[in-house]
Write a protein that holds these residues in place. Sequence first.
Motif, PDB file in Angstrom:
ATOM      1  N   GLU A  39      10.649  11.887  23.760  1.00 33.69           N
ATOM      2  CA  GLU A  39      10.226  11.619  25.138  1.00 33.69           C
ATOM      3  C   GLU A  39      10.610  12.761  26.084  1.00 33.69           C
ATOM      4  O   GLU A  39       9.848  13.113  26.984  1.00 33.69           O
ATOM      5  CB  GLU A  39      10.807  10.279  25.619  1.00 33.69           C
ATOM      6  CG  GLU A  39      10.028   9.706  26.785  1.00 33.69           C
ATOM      7  CD  GLU A  39      10.262   8.205  26.975  1.00 33.69           C
ATOM      8  OE1 GLU A  39      10.816   7.556  26.052  1.00 33.69           O
ATOM      9  OE2 GLU A  39       9.887   7.686  28.037  1.00 33.69           O
TER      10      GLU A  39
ATOM     11  N   ASP B 272       4.777   3.502  20.807  1.00 33.60           N
ATOM     12  CA  ASP B 272       5.111   3.028  22.150  1.00 33.60           C
ATOM     13  C   ASP B 272       5.160   4.193  23.137  1.00 33.60           C
ATOM     14  O   ASP B 272       4.603   4.118  24.236  1.00 33.60           O
ATOM     15  CB  ASP B 272       6.452   2.286  22.113  1.00 33.60           C
ATOM     16  CG  ASP B 272       6.921   1.918  23.517  1.00 33.60           C
ATOM     17  OD1 ASP B 272       6.187   1.137  24.181  1.00 33.60           O
ATOM     18  OD2 ASP B 272       7.970   2.424  23.956  1.00 33.60           O
ATOM     19  N   ILE B 273       5.799   5.286  22.740  1.00 36.29           N
ATOM     20  CA  ILE B 273       5.835   6.482  23.604  1.00 36.29           C
ATOM     21  C   ILE B 273       4.408   6.966  23.858  1.00 36.29           C
ATOM     22  O   ILE B 273       4.014   7.230  24.990  1.00 36.29           O
ATOM     23  CB  ILE B 273       6.653   7.620  22.938  1.00 36.29           C
ATOM     24  CG1 ILE B 273       8.118   7.209  22.783  1.00 36.29           C
ATOM     25  CG2 ILE B 273       6.537   8.914  23.748  1.00 36.29           C
ATOM     26  CD1 ILE B 273       8.945   8.188  21.933  1.00 36.29           C
TER      27      ILE B 273
ATOM     28  N   ASP C  42       6.839   2.295  15.407  1.00 38.80           N
ATOM     29  CA  ASP C  42       6.818   1.463  16.624  1.00 38.80           C
ATOM     30  C   ASP C  42       7.289   2.281  17.823  1.00 38.80           C
ATOM     31  O   ASP C  42       6.682   2.251  18.891  1.00 38.80           O
ATOM     32  CB  ASP C  42       7.721   0.230  16.453  1.00 38.80           C
ATOM     33  CG  ASP C  42       7.012  -0.908  15.724  1.00 38.80           C
ATOM     34  OD1 ASP C  42       5.773  -0.829  15.549  1.00 38.80           O
ATOM     35  OD2 ASP C  42       7.698  -1.863  15.304  1.00 38.80           O
TER      36      ASP C  42
ATOM     37  N   SER D 283       1.647   5.413  23.741  1.00 33.22           N
ATOM     38  CA  SER D 283       0.899   4.485  24.584  1.00 33.22           C
ATOM     39  C   SER D 283       1.301   4.638  26.053  1.00 33.22           C
ATOM     40  O   SER D 283       0.449   4.669  26.946  1.00 33.22           O
ATOM     41  CB  SER D 283       1.151   3.064  24.061  1.00 33.22           C
ATOM     42  OG  SER D 283       0.826   2.126  25.038  1.00 33.22           O
ATOM     43  N   ARG D 284       2.590   4.764  26.298  1.00 27.77           N
ATOM     44  CA  ARG D 284       3.046   4.885  27.684  1.00 27.77           C
ATOM     45  C   ARG D 284       2.597   6.189  28.336  1.00 27.77           C
ATOM     46  O   ARG D 284       2.341   6.237  29.530  1.00 27.77           O
ATOM     47  CB  ARG D 284       4.574   4.751  27.735  1.00 27.77           C
ATOM     48  CG  ARG D 284       5.035   3.287  27.592  1.00 27.77           C
ATOM     49  CD  ARG D 284       6.515   3.105  27.866  1.00 27.77           C
ATOM     50  NE  ARG D 284       7.358   3.582  26.769  1.00 27.77           N
ATOM     51  CZ  ARG D 284       8.182   4.620  26.850  1.00 27.77           C
ATOM     52  NH1 ARG D 284       8.293   5.309  27.983  1.00 27.77           N
ATOM     53  NH2 ARG D 284       8.908   4.984  25.806  1.00 27.77           N
ATOM     54  N   TYR D 285       2.495   7.256  27.565  1.00 25.62           N
ATOM     55  CA  TYR D 285       2.115   8.552  28.133  1.00 25.62           C
ATOM     56  C   TYR D 285       0.649   8.922  27.866  1.00 25.62           C
ATOM     57  O   TYR D 285       0.223  10.022  28.216  1.00 25.62           O
ATOM     58  CB  TYR D 285       3.031   9.659  27.587  1.00 25.62           C
ATOM     59  CG  TYR D 285       4.434   9.595  28.145  1.00 25.62           C
ATOM     60  CD1 TYR D 285       4.766  10.288  29.320  1.00 25.62           C
ATOM     61  CD2 TYR D 285       5.427   8.849  27.518  1.00 25.62           C
ATOM     62  CE1 TYR D 285       6.053  10.222  29.839  1.00 25.62           C
ATOM     63  CE2 TYR D 285       6.716   8.789  28.032  1.00 25.62           C
ATOM     64  CZ  TYR D 285       7.024   9.476  29.189  1.00 25.62           C
ATOM     65  OH  TYR D 285       8.299   9.421  29.711  1.00 25.62           O
ATOM     66  N   GLY D 286      -0.077   8.051  27.228  1.00 26.18           N
ATOM     67  CA  GLY D 286      -1.485   8.350  26.946  1.00 26.18           C
ATOM     68  C   GLY D 286      -1.662   9.501  25.972  1.00 26.18           C
ATOM     69  O   GLY D 286      -2.512  10.374  26.165  1.00 26.18           O
TER      70      GLY D 286
END
Lengths: 380, 380
Positions: B115, B142-143, B138, B145-148
């Motif tokens: 991140e 998740d990272i 996972d 997804s959050r940052y596109g």
Amino acid sequence: MHTIPFNKPHLTGKEAHYMYDAVYTGKLSGNGKYTHKCQQWFENTFGFGKCLLTTSCTDALEMAAILIGIMPGDEVILPSYTFVSTANAFVLRGAKLVFADSRKDRPGIDEASIEALITPNTKAIVPVHYAGVACDMDVIMDIASRYGLFVVEDAAQAIDSYYIGKDGSKRALGSIGHLAAFSFHETKNIISGEGGMLAVNDMQFADRAEIIWEKGTNRSSFFRGEVDKYGWVDVGSSFLPSEVIAAFLWAQLENIQEIQQRRISIWSKYVERLSGWSKANNIALPFLPEFATNNAHMLYLVCTDLEQRTALLNRLKDNGILAVFHYISLHSSPFYEQKHDGRELHETKRYSECLLRLPMYYDLTEEEQDKIINVLINEK
Amino acid sequence: MHTIPFNKPHLTGKEAHYMYDAVYTGKLSGNGKYTHKCQQWFENTFGFGKCLLTTSCTDALEMAAILIGIMPGDEVILPSYTFVSTANAFVLRGAKLVFADSRKDRPGIDEASIEALITPNTKAIVPVHYAGVACDMDVIMDIASRYGLFVVEDAAQAIDSYYIGKDGSKRALGSIGHLAAFSFHETKNIISGEGGMLAVNDMQFADRAEIIWEKGTNRSSFFRGEVDKYGWVDVGSSFLPSEVIAAFLWAQLENIQEIQQRRISIWSKYVERLSGWSKANNIALPFLPEFATNNAHMLYLVCTDLEQRTALLNRLKDNGILAVFHYISLHSSPFYEQKHDGRELHETKRYSECLLRLPMYYDLTEEEQDKIINVLINEK
């Protein structure tokens, strides 16, 4: 009805044997015994500087684009009447394509049109030896020399074909430009299913070609003992084919003379027997300039117009014969139309609409060829 | 002295037969019967969205880089401890590489470090499932997804390996990221000499993947009757392998269970018998996190330091056993050192200097494995 396909891959009989040998020798990845045999054969037979087998002619063209240092904004002059890979290899490196028209007498690049297309951004000329018929390489190399450009021969169809220069020298196509790319796709004279080769003639590129071929590493140097460990030294890709592919190719190369004799015999019979009919119907047969030899890669006809071609294709199809047209001009393709500078390329358009290819392969029988010829000349 | 090689390609016995079949069926270029069989098998067996065989894992990674639209200036986060192709594929599209360190407990990417490496230019994360051991998907998804961001799994070594998510679901590696790349190089569990595969899981990429695979043309659509002619619609390359390569691969896939059982048995014996010795010498054996299954791709040891590794390699070599080290960190390679941002990557450096791989292949005999183990634990 017995159908005559457009193409049928020819097997010499030894392919499976050599593949078997490669498999059971236990060396299956690239750059092994058969790869070396094929590469050396090409260097010795055709006078190429250094040869590297690739997984396709496309990949060989991509290697060439990397080697000559194509950068975004560089311009590359190539015919519009060619296969997409001639173009893609340079587009992938960011090049702007400048499409040249074909000649009136044959689909090859109009050499006389090249000089006017050169700008300060031009980096390379990519002549395509369509149907294995040489472009006028003296003219092209002279232009390249005067403007400091690289020449990458797209010799996909040009194995065992020669150019006779103004000085009388006879040189194999693919040995003249700085770099050249060959194809062994199943539709070619010599095949390995999918497959290709880069020929390096300007030896300033030889070491780097090997590095790029080996995924950007100096692994080959390492195995020759020139460096004590190998690492990442450049861009690159996995351009080298499996040994089984090279083994297959070797079986073909051993039989190249027989393959070529048979193809030339089929080609010559077509030309001889279709000569009167073609003149009467204003249909052109392949034209070979004085400086070009014939490798009998393709037998094409150039019809008067699209209607005539469609009628011929349909007549052949109705008789169980699969003839086909060829390229759709790249400058007017969905992908490049908006990027093209708008020049009309009349001859390219004409070949796109009027060129037709007849079945032309080693295993075409006398009876089959007679049938094809009769369907054409008897117009029934 | 009988030499034990580091790797020996395993043949199931049917490879030559299927290659023979492909050859004599007369369909030698790509995208034929065996290609379809393999692709469907992978989709059905591992739940990949859409599979396309390629000539190498490198090529599959290059397809991924094109598909996610890497442009000059885009940043890609990847481990430094990986094969050059993981990096080259993105460099070829102009990406800037941002190297992440490996974990302390295994060579995979340190998920917790990702991140902090993200900037507005970041486009993708490329986790490498080193030794077939899952990265914590996972966390990575998740990272992303959050940052596109896109996730391209480098699953070169990860066939038949799984990730068990926080929700308890068990998913095959290569089925989780937007895209994934596999290798069938002769050093892998399942081989075809040279060879690879792209798995498309985000189906927004499915149609374009096929086009890029077919040299930037909509040829596949044409043969399905979806368009009435095909042409140049996109960039692309010749990513598809010959049918003979797919035929070889098919013989392997038919035997995957037997191959995997044998490898797991060899792997487990190593771990069991080396356990005491490794603890006593402060040498680490492969660590599998709870969420990862074992595909027995590799048996690696992590030594205390370079001296210990060199001594072990030499001891094995003196006994006719070829053990090898692995990657040299990419961030300190001749090609990328000056472009790297200067961060030190301690774990990467440690694995570069201390990791050692033992012979690990299907045809390794009981006696050979006993000898390797004895040479290690008896220290003679």
